[in-house]
Motif scaffolding. Structure first.
Motif, PDB file in Angstrom:
ATOM      1  N   ILE A   1      -5.433 -18.280  67.275  1.00 16.31           N
ATOM      2  CA  ILE A   1      -4.548 -18.977  66.339  1.00 16.31           C
ATOM      3  C   ILE A   1      -5.086 -20.375  66.038  1.00 16.31           C
ATOM      4  N   ALA A   2      -4.560 -20.984  64.987  1.00 15.18           N
ATOM      5  CA  ALA A   2      -5.019 -22.316  64.585  1.00 15.18           C
ATOM      6  C   ALA A   2      -4.350 -23.390  65.453  1.00 15.18           C
ATOM      7  N   PRO A   3      -4.982 -24.574  65.569  1.00 15.69           N
ATOM      8  CA  PRO A   3      -4.442 -25.639  66.425  1.00 15.69           C
ATOM      9  C   PRO A   3      -2.997 -26.029  66.110  1.00 15.69           C
ATOM     10  N   MET A   4      -2.636 -26.060  64.825  1.00 17.04           N
ATOM     11  CA  MET A   4      -1.261 -26.434  64.470  1.00 17.04           C
ATOM     12  C   MET A   4      -0.250 -25.524  65.160  1.00 17.04           C
ATOM     13  N   GLU A   5      -0.496 -24.239  65.075  1.00 15.18           N
ATOM     14  CA  GLU A   5       0.422 -23.258  65.635  1.00 15.18           C
ATOM     15  C   GLU A   5       0.508 -23.401  67.159  1.00 15.18           C
TER      16      GLU A   5
ATOM     17  N   SER B   1      -9.451 -21.943  61.575  1.00 15.60           N
ATOM     18  CA  SER B   1      -8.612 -23.138  61.400  1.00 15.60           C
ATOM     19  C   SER B   1      -8.200 -23.402  59.971  1.00 15.60           C
ATOM     20  N   CYS B   2      -9.049 -23.077  59.002  1.00 10.89           N
ATOM     21  CA  CYS B   2      -8.732 -23.420  57.613  1.00 10.89           C
ATOM     22  C   CYS B   2      -8.041 -22.228  56.944  1.00 10.89           C
TER      23      CYS B   2
ATOM     24  N   MET C   1     -14.810 -25.086  55.986  1.00  8.79           N
ATOM     25  CA  MET C   1     -13.692 -25.958  55.610  1.00  8.79           C
ATOM     26  C   MET C   1     -13.648 -26.002  54.093  1.00  8.79           C
ATOM     27  N   SER C   2     -12.502 -25.662  53.522  1.00  7.91           N
ATOM     28  CA  SER C   2     -12.458 -25.580  52.057  1.00  7.91           C
ATOM     29  C   SER C   2     -12.555 -26.955  51.412  1.00  7.91           C
TER      30      SER C   2
END
Lengths: 140, 509
Positions: free
Chosen positions: B173-177, B150-151, B346-347
């Motif tokens: 894939i990440a949630p946004m996509e 995700s990050c 998470m950065s």
């Protein structure tokens, strides 16, 4: 190309710093990632061993075009039974160290697994010198 | 938005930059150098973490974001017929519980969006897919621990510094996509079923109601634009220059900071009007409040891991903040922590709510998310607590349980609510992330080793103070810059001072 690191004997939080630094150097040189990983793991385990058993020591790394040589030297009590120490799961680490999550008895076996050649010179009160050689593939 | 470059979305505002070295010494990948009095970013090393954005007292580091003004006629987004907002879960932490999630979605519509697809709704399918991959017997091909994807900053960091760990990253894939893809799918389905097209006035009308002269061939398919409401610069790059080569489903990115005031104003307007009239009721239909709580928890540190292992015995670790993430990645590269099944990295400290493009203090934003989770959890548990009055207050303002009403344009205002669209197998990431050897001195090993040798010799001449005054983050970096030919030895002010003193002594002054 030679690198020298002091491995502190009294600070767990700093064990692994030398191998982490070495990793960055090897990345700058373009050494393949798999070789970097093996070098880092072998060195890290040796660093931990030095902190746990020998009150620290020194790490000397030589980088040649086809070969990485790691020499880990300490002035600790030596390894009394080398054959035993080489077995998976055998550990002489004190409970205190095990509570910290170390001393699973995988140190020396892991070092051997990750290097192409490993020699150990050890004796009572002579300290221990572990030399590990890792071949760097020609084609990269 | 101008054409994004290949690597990053953090920009330098040269006029605002005073050439101090605060960002230089803060950067986790040593990607910034002060040259010619300005703190310039080395593109190939930037991972979009945004630490420099937070650190710069002169606000000279910015993210390449879009503005709502682009929706206006003549703007670059004006041509989209249907504009869908994809709010990140962390957005719900930007406002206190006084405003419901439902109200926040309605406020987005007030800001000019035609529909909202909450990114939180895409987290459910992703958590399910990842959970399936955690099974060691069925998926021995992925080394453990499996690392969250995700990050984007973490992924970029792994590409540069830990390339051997790339295969740990979950192939999802990440949630946004996913949210963008699902939103497009849902709108396409809706339009197909309704047979609608857009009239010149801009309002959606059904095909049957069109003028007979308006022939089928004259009609253009409606264009859908998806816009992410982002807490960070990392997601901007992910949307505009995806890590792989697959095109992104996201057309533009707005920062939470920039939309904060318009949203707050809209929220105040909304809360001043009764919510239960059909035209402004746009509820989150939380028939599964516990699931909703897990979905919004992705906005804070730990939420993703908790949702991913939910209901299983899988072991996880959730780490936030770049410094801690680096330490954990070192551990894993050293062959440790293999007993872990899942690793959330998470950065930003506190997770996405701590992103560099957020408006609210990260600790407070995390609290806001947790409060929402707690209230959803209480609803799920059907038990009443001392916080009853809080929920009453919320229900009074904006009942989250009222049924969905389509917006005046006919498109449902809130997307992602039908089980059909969420039952998807499109979460798989097909492409592999390549290693990015940004530290490499030279592709030729012998040249590289000669440079390295030279670097060490230069380093020994340097004072080792790591003061940053030369414009490089530390003495090692300066030695490297000198070898690369981008700096000189007398960029070091300690050395320059000595040279100056010698000169003075020779001159007998």
């Amino acid at each position: 190309m030679k690198y020298h690191y002091e491995v502190p004997g009294d600070d767990f939080s700093r064990a692994g710093n030398a191998s982490a630094e070495m990793k960055k150097t090897l990345q700058r040189l373009g050494i393949p990632a798999s070789v970097i990983k093996r070098t880092a793991v072998a060195m890290y385990e040796a660093e931990i061993n030095m902190v746990v058993h020998a009150g620290g020591g020194e790490a000397d790394i030589t980088i040649e075009p086809n070969l990485i040589t790691i020499e880990m030297t300490d002035h600790g009590p030596g390894i009394p039974d080398l054959a035993q120490a080489m077995q998976d799961g055998w550990s002489s680490a004190p409970d205190l160290v095990r509570e910290l999550g170390f001393g699973a008895g995988m140190g020396l076996p892991n070092m051997k697994r990750n290097s192409d050649e490993m020699t150990i010179e050890t004796g009572p009160d002579k300290g221990t010198k572990v030399t590990m050689k890792i071949h760097v593939p020609e084609a990269f | 938005m101008d054409i994004p470059n290949r690597y990053h979305s953090v920009l330098l505002d040269e006029e605002a930059c005073k050439g101090c070295t605060l960002c230089v010494t803060t950067c986790p990948t040593e990607a910034i150098r002060v040259r010619g009095g300005k703190a310039r970013i080395m593109e190939e090393r930037c991972i979009d973490c945004g630490k420099c954005i937070r650190r710069c007292p002169n606000h000279a580091k910015k993210a390449r974001v879009d503005t709502l003004a682009e929706f206006a006629p003549g703007g670059i987004f004006a041509s989209f017929d249907i504009k869908v907002a994809l709010p990140a879960p962390s957005l719900y932490g930007q406002f206190s519980g006084e405003y419901s999630i439902n109200a926040i979605h309605r406020a987005l519509l007030e800001c000019g969006f035609d529909a909202v697809f909450p990114v939180s709704r895409a987290t459910g399918p992703i958590a399910r897919e990842v959970q399936l991959l955690l099974d060691r017997k069925r998926h021995p091909e992925i080394p453990r621990p499996i690392i969250s994807s995700s990050c984007p900053t973490i992924i970029k960091f792994i590409q540069i510094r830990f390339p051997t760990l790339l295969e740990h990253i979950v192939p999802i894939i990440a949630p946004m996509e996913l949210a963008g893809r699902l939103a497009r799918e849902e709108i396409a389905q809706f339009l197909a079923e309704a047979g609608t097209t857009k009239s010149r006035s801009g309002a959606l009308v059904s095909a049957g109601a069109q003028h007979s002269a308006d022939t089928k061939s004259a009609r253009k398919p409606l264009s859908v634009g998806c816009f992410f409401i982002s807490p960070c610069s990392g997601k901007i790059t992910e949307a505009l220059a995806p890590l792989g080569n697959e095109p992104s489903s996201v057309d533009g990115v707005f920062s939470m900071k920039d939309v904060h005031l318009p949203l707050l104003q809209a929220l105040q307007r909304i809360s001043a009007t009764p919510a239960d009239t059909p035209e402004n009721a746009l509820p989150l239909r939380d028939d599964q409040p516990a699931a909703r709580a897990r979905e919004i928890a992705w906005g804070r540190a730990g939420g993703e891991a908790e949702a991913t292992v939910n209901g299983t015995e899988f072991r996880y670790l959730a780490v936030d903040g770049m410094d801690q993430c680096i330490k954990i990645l070192e551990e894993i590269e050293n062959g440790k922590l293999e007993e872990l099944d899942f690793l959330e990295l998470m950065s930003c400290a506190e997770g996405c709510v701590g992103g560099p493009l957020t408006a609210i203090n990260p600790a407070i934003a995390k609290y806001n998310i947790r409060e929402r989770e707690r209230r959803l959890g209480e609803r799920a548990g059907q038990h009443h607590s001392d916080a009853q009055h809080l929920r009453d207050a919320e229900n009074l303002r904006d009942a989250e349980n009222t049924p969905i009403e389509p917006g005046s344009d006919g498109i449902p205002g809130l997307l992602g609510d039908s089980a059909r669209t969420l039952d998807c197998g499109q979460c798989l990431r097909i492409e592999e992330y390549p290693a990015r050897p940004a530290l490499l001195l030279d592709p030729d090993f012998r040249t590289a080793i000669a440079m390295m040798d030279e670097m060490e010799k230069i380093y020994e001449k340097l004072p080792g103070l790591d003061c940053g005054c030369c414009g490089a983050p530390n003495c090692h970096a300066l030695a490297e810059d000198i070898v690369r030919g981008t700096a000189n030895l007398n960029d070091c002010i300690v050395i320059l001072k000595e040279q100056y003193r010698e000169l003075l002594e020779k001159g007998g002054m």
